[in-house]
Motif scaffolding. Structure first.
Motif, PDB file in Angstrom:
ATOM      1  N   ASN A   1       3.793   2.562   8.050  1.00 15.82           N
ATOM      2  CA  ASN A   1       4.178   2.233   6.676  1.00 15.82           C
ATOM      3  C   ASN A   1       3.190   1.305   5.987  1.00 15.82           C
ATOM      4  O   ASN A   1       3.373   0.972   4.822  1.00 15.82           O
ATOM      5  CB  ASN A   1       5.563   1.585   6.665  1.00 15.82           C
ATOM      6  CG  ASN A   1       6.646   2.633   6.753  1.00 15.82           C
ATOM      7  OD1 ASN A   1       6.683   3.560   5.958  1.00 15.82           O
ATOM      8  ND2 ASN A   1       7.504   2.503   7.742  1.00 15.82           N
TER       9      ASN A   1
ATOM     10  N   LYS B   1       3.024  -5.374  -5.024  1.00 18.13           N
ATOM     11  CA  LYS B   1       4.270  -5.442  -4.241  1.00 18.13           C
ATOM     12  C   LYS B   1       5.426  -5.997  -5.077  1.00 18.13           C
ATOM     13  O   LYS B   1       6.574  -5.610  -4.908  1.00 18.13           O
ATOM     14  CB  LYS B   1       4.064  -6.332  -3.007  1.00 18.13           C
ATOM     15  CG  LYS B   1       3.420  -5.611  -1.842  1.00 18.13           C
ATOM     16  CD  LYS B   1       3.027  -6.589  -0.758  1.00 18.13           C
ATOM     17  CE  LYS B   1       4.198  -7.080   0.038  1.00 18.13           C
ATOM     18  NZ  LYS B   1       4.605  -6.167   1.096  1.00 18.13           N
TER      19      LYS B   1
ATOM     20  N   ALA C   1       3.389   6.218  -0.865  1.00 15.81           N
ATOM     21  CA  ALA C   1       2.182   5.646  -0.245  1.00 15.81           C
ATOM     22  C   ALA C   1       2.351   4.133  -0.340  1.00 15.81           C
ATOM     23  O   ALA C   1       3.051   3.650  -1.232  1.00 15.81           O
ATOM     24  CB  ALA C   1       0.941   6.093  -0.991  1.00 15.81           C
ATOM     25  N   SER C   2       1.703   3.414   0.573  1.00 14.63           N
ATOM     26  CA  SER C   2       1.886   1.959   0.564  1.00 14.63           C
ATOM     27  C   SER C   2       1.076   1.336  -0.574  1.00 14.63           C
ATOM     28  O   SER C   2       0.149   1.956  -1.112  1.00 14.63           O
ATOM     29  CB  SER C   2       1.456   1.372   1.903  1.00 14.63           C
ATOM     30  OG  SER C   2       0.063   1.490   2.040  1.00 14.63           O
ATOM     31  N   HIS C   3       1.428   0.096  -0.914  1.00 12.52           N
ATOM     32  CA  HIS C   3       0.688  -0.600  -1.972  1.00 12.52           C
ATOM     33  C   HIS C   3      -0.774  -0.791  -1.576  1.00 12.52           C
ATOM     34  O   HIS C   3      -1.660  -0.699  -2.423  1.00 12.52           O
ATOM     35  CB  HIS C   3       1.333  -1.964  -2.246  1.00 12.52           C
ATOM     36  CG  HIS C   3       2.751  -1.847  -2.722  1.00 12.52           C
ATOM     37  ND1 HIS C   3       3.819  -2.166  -1.929  1.00 12.52           N
ATOM     38  CD2 HIS C   3       3.268  -1.413  -3.888  1.00 12.52           C
ATOM     39  CE1 HIS C   3       4.935  -1.948  -2.588  1.00 12.52           C
ATOM     40  NE2 HIS C   3       4.632  -1.487  -3.778  1.00 12.52           N
TER      41      HIS C   3
ATOM     42  N   PHE D   1      16.591   1.031   5.032  1.00 12.90           N
ATOM     43  CA  PHE D   1      15.433   0.324   4.455  1.00 12.90           C
ATOM     44  C   PHE D   1      15.886  -0.659   3.379  1.00 12.90           C
ATOM     45  O   PHE D   1      16.918  -0.450   2.743  1.00 12.90           O
ATOM     46  CB  PHE D   1      14.471   1.309   3.792  1.00 12.90           C
ATOM     47  CG  PHE D   1      13.768   2.234   4.741  1.00 12.90           C
ATOM     48  CD1 PHE D   1      12.604   1.850   5.386  1.00 12.90           C
ATOM     49  CD2 PHE D   1      14.275   3.507   4.974  1.00 12.90           C
ATOM     50  CE1 PHE D   1      11.951   2.713   6.245  1.00 12.90           C
ATOM     51  CE2 PHE D   1      13.628   4.384   5.839  1.00 12.90           C
ATOM     52  CZ  PHE D   1      12.471   3.979   6.472  1.00 12.90           C
TER      53      PHE D   1
ATOM     54  N   LEU E   1       4.778   4.240  -8.924  1.00 19.98           N
ATOM     55  CA  LEU E   1       5.355   3.360  -7.896  1.00 19.98           C
ATOM     56  C   LEU E   1       6.209   4.110  -6.873  1.00 19.98           C
ATOM     57  O   LEU E   1       6.320   3.672  -5.733  1.00 19.98           O
ATOM     58  CB  LEU E   1       6.213   2.270  -8.551  1.00 19.98           C
ATOM     59  CG  LEU E   1       5.499   1.061  -9.138  1.00 19.98           C
ATOM     60  CD1 LEU E   1       6.496   0.110  -9.776  1.00 19.98           C
ATOM     61  CD2 LEU E   1       4.674   0.313  -8.109  1.00 19.98           C
TER      62      LEU E   1
ATOM     63  N   GLU F   1      10.908  -3.084  -0.604  1.00 22.00           N
ATOM     64  CA  GLU F   1       9.638  -3.051   0.136  1.00 22.00           C
ATOM     65  C   GLU F   1       8.828  -1.802  -0.179  1.00 22.00           C
ATOM     66  O   GLU F   1       7.636  -1.750   0.106  1.00 22.00           O
ATOM     67  CB  GLU F   1       9.906  -3.140   1.645  1.00 22.00           C
ATOM     68  CG  GLU F   1      10.428  -4.503   2.060  1.00 22.00           C
ATOM     69  CD  GLU F   1      10.826  -4.548   3.523  1.00 22.00           C
ATOM     70  OE1 GLU F   1      10.726  -3.507   4.219  1.00 22.00           O
ATOM     71  OE2 GLU F   1      11.258  -5.617   3.969  1.00 22.00           O
ATOM     72  N   ARG F   2       9.501  -0.787  -0.717  1.00 18.03           N
ATOM     73  CA  ARG F   2       8.859   0.476  -1.107  1.00 18.03           C
ATOM     74  C   ARG F   2       7.947   1.026  -0.002  1.00 18.03           C
ATOM     75  O   ARG F   2       6.771   1.371  -0.242  1.00 18.03           O
ATOM     76  CB  ARG F   2       8.080   0.313  -2.416  1.00 18.03           C
ATOM     77  CG  ARG F   2       8.949   0.033  -3.621  1.00 18.03           C
ATOM     78  CD  ARG F   2       8.213   0.261  -4.909  1.00 18.03           C
ATOM     79  NE  ARG F   2       7.275  -0.773  -5.215  1.00 18.03           N
ATOM     80  CZ  ARG F   2       7.438  -1.710  -6.175  1.00 18.03           C
ATOM     81  NH1 ARG F   2       8.514  -1.671  -6.940  1.00 18.03           N
ATOM     82  NH2 ARG F   2       6.533  -2.615  -6.403  1.00 18.03           N
ATOM     83  N   LYS F   3       8.489   1.100   1.196  1.00 21.66           N
ATOM     84  CA  LYS F   3       7.700   1.632   2.306  1.00 21.66           C
ATOM     85  C   LYS F   3       7.553   3.139   2.147  1.00 21.66           C
ATOM     86  O   LYS F   3       8.494   3.799   1.698  1.00 21.66           O
ATOM     87  CB  LYS F   3       8.384   1.313   3.634  1.00 21.66           C
ATOM     88  CG  LYS F   3       8.298  -0.148   4.011  1.00 21.66           C
ATOM     89  CD  LYS F   3       8.922  -0.399   5.361  1.00 21.66           C
ATOM     90  CE  LYS F   3       8.728  -1.842   5.768  1.00 21.66           C
ATOM     91  NZ  LYS F   3       9.508  -2.197   6.948  1.00 21.66           N
TER      92      LYS F   3
END
Lengths: 281, 267
Positions: free
Chosen positions: B3, B263, B93-95, A63, B89, A67-69
């Protein structure tokens, strides 16, 4: 597991990393050493996606961390030096957070808490800093993430707790997990670390495995240093000198991380030569 | 694994948000109830002899906007603190899910609770006033609003959309501004509105120079000599689109910017 290529990072005008490249493999515990403000915590935060590099690439478990998926975040856990825990009971904390981590084990969490001797009936805000840190470490380990990042994990732990911490961490290491520990307190974690990475002035000064270090360097205590040649570092003590020397005689000595760190920082050229020369042979 | 957006994760987030903030919400709700009671008490005491439902409605709107703004501005307050920001953060979990969770609490939960409490407290005040009227019908009066009136319905619709936009704007402020977020967001909002008014006045003045009256989607010119009358307007589709966007675009626009800011957020 982690591949960092040509990483550049700066806080506004203060340059922290200037094109470093590094890699970390699963199955090992890495010790990240360096002076205050050299960017150890910054590197950890870049790896877990809290900071974004100015240039270069970071690949973690396939990854891009920036992107912090969710799929990435559920396989990485960071234990920061200063951390936040909500004002709830331990049970509620687990109920709220554990479902986000697919590999979380309640049984392991309870075992870790038992090992750490944490009073489970208190709310998190009623606990001392050390107790809260133990809860966070227990939770981090029970999440069974492939990557565990720890920033000064032994800070705030008392002497007994540090022993418990070493024991717990040693039991949690497996071939699928990579643990990176950033620390000043090298003595606390000496027995755990498989690889040592020393960061200084935006560069990677040194990155070697403990096996490699012990095959190339000898850590000795001597009352008569005059017989020694090529001393890389020496430190006077009341009863003699602690020395770091090239391991020319293939001796087996225990790696002293504190001495190693001082030898690398004060004498980087010679240390690099020893490792470069030996690896060519 | 999805995602981008998962309802399962969103539900977990909503539950987590409630569980970890239940005390704060409880105290906040009690404080809101207390404030509303004080406002209603003052209204009954200093409202004179003629009480109007319109005043109640105006008070409802003022409270909704102010309390809603404060609550929305608190939504991403965790991001202005390093320790809390890391906790928030790094949660898997997604933004988008985190943003929808915040919108859910702001737009739905807050509005329902505020409206419910306002209704209960205001009904208490109205009951008190009706008691006064019953006791002295010649002295006291209570004027109600005709909710079937089209103008009133239009007004409610406009204020509802505007409330969505204001909340979304404060939500954006809570991500983008670290310190004194509420004050700065209010100041920026005020500057934008003032700037927009000046711009419209400037446009209007430019049209006036050419003897045109202007209202965004069309312009008219009159001439007394020879009875010349011209109307310049954009197409019906274009004008409908402009009106639609002016009404509905603001909240989604601010949410979208908030999502991008989330993001981009670094700690």
């Amino acid at each position: 597991m982690i591949d960092i290529q040509n990483l550049h990072f700066a806080y506004k005008k203060k340059k922290v990393y200037d094109g470093i490249s590094l890699s970390f493999q699963a199955g090992y515990v890495y010790g990240l050493l360096g002076k205050n403000g050299t960017g150890k915590s910054t590197l950890l935060r870049c790896i877990c996606g809290l900071l974004f590099p100015d240039a270069g690439t970071i690949d973690v478990l396939g990854f891009n961390p920036a992107e912090r998926k969710p799929a990435f975040l559920q396989d990485v856990f960071i234990v920061p030096e200063e951390f936040y825990l909500p004002d709830v009971s331990i049970q509620k904390y687990v109920r709220c957070n554990a479902p986000f981590y697919a590999k979380f084990s309640q049984r392991e969490f309870e075992n870790y808490l038992k090992e750490f001797d944490v009073p489970v009936q208190n709310t998190l805000q009623q606990m001392s800093y050390g107790q809260k840190k133990k809860v966070l470490i227990a939770f981090a380990l029970a999440c069974n993430t492939s990557l565990l990042l720890m920033d000064e994990p032994s800070n705030g732990l008392d002497i007994l707790s540090k022993t418990q911490f070493r024991k717990v961490l040693a039991g949690a290491v497996n071939e699928n997990k990579c643990i990176i520990i950033s620390t000043h307190q090298v003595k606390d974690l000496e027995t755990l670390i498989d690889f040592v990475t020393i960061v200084d002035e935006g560069k990677i000064l040194f990155s070697q495995s403990i096996d490699e270090i012990s095959s190339k360097l000898a850590f000795k205590f001597s009352q008569d240093k005059n017989n020694m040649s090529n001393i890389l570092y020496e430190e006077q003590t009341l009863s003699g000198s602690a020395l770091v020397i090239p391991n020319d005689d293939d001796e087996s000595t225990k790696v002293d991380l504190e001495l190693l760190y001082k030898a690398v920082v004060t004498n980087p050229q010679m240390v690099r030569q020893i490792f470069t020369h030996s690896s060519k042979i | 694994m999805n995602n981008r957006f998962s309802f399962k994760r969103l539900l977990l987030l909503v539950q987590k948000q409630f569980s970890e903030n239940v005390k704060l919400y409880l105290y906040g709700t009690l404080a809101l109830l207390g404030l509303l009671a004080i406002v209603m008490f003052l209204w009954t005491q200093i409202g004179g002899n003629t009480y109007k439902e319109e005043t109640l409605f105006n008070l409802y709107l003022i409270g909704l906007y102010i309390a809603g703004g404060v609550f929305a501005n608190y939504s991403f307050g965790m991001l202005s603190n390093k320790d809390k920001g890391i906790y928030w953060l790094t949660l898997p979990a997604s933004h988008g899910e985190k943003l929808v969770c915040a919108i859910f609490y702001n737009l739905i939960v807050f509005t329902i609770i505020y409206t419910l409490f306002y209704f209960v407290v205001s009904q208490g005040a109205v009951a008190y006033i009706k008691g006064l009227i019953k006791h002295d019908p010649f002295k006291y009066h209570y004027e109600t609003i005709n909710w079937n009136d089209d103008d009133i319905n239009d007004e409610v619709t406009v204020f509802t959309y505007a409330f969505f936009a204001v909340q979304a704007f404060y939500l954006l402020g809570s991500v983008g501004i670290k310190r004194f977020s509420f004050v700065l967001t209010t100041a920026i909002g005020a500057l934008l509105i003032i700037g927009f008014i000046f711009f419209m006045q400037y446009l209007s003045a430019s049209f006036s120079k050419n003897s045109l009256s202007f209202n965004i989607i069309n312009a008219r010119s009159y001439s007394n000599e020879g009875n010349v009358y011209h109307e310049y307007s954009i197409s019906r589709f274009a004008s409908d689109t402009i009106i639609f966007l002016a009404k509905f675009i603001w909240a989604p626009f601010f949410w979208l910017v908030t999502w991008f800011k989330l993001k981009e957020k670094e700690i």
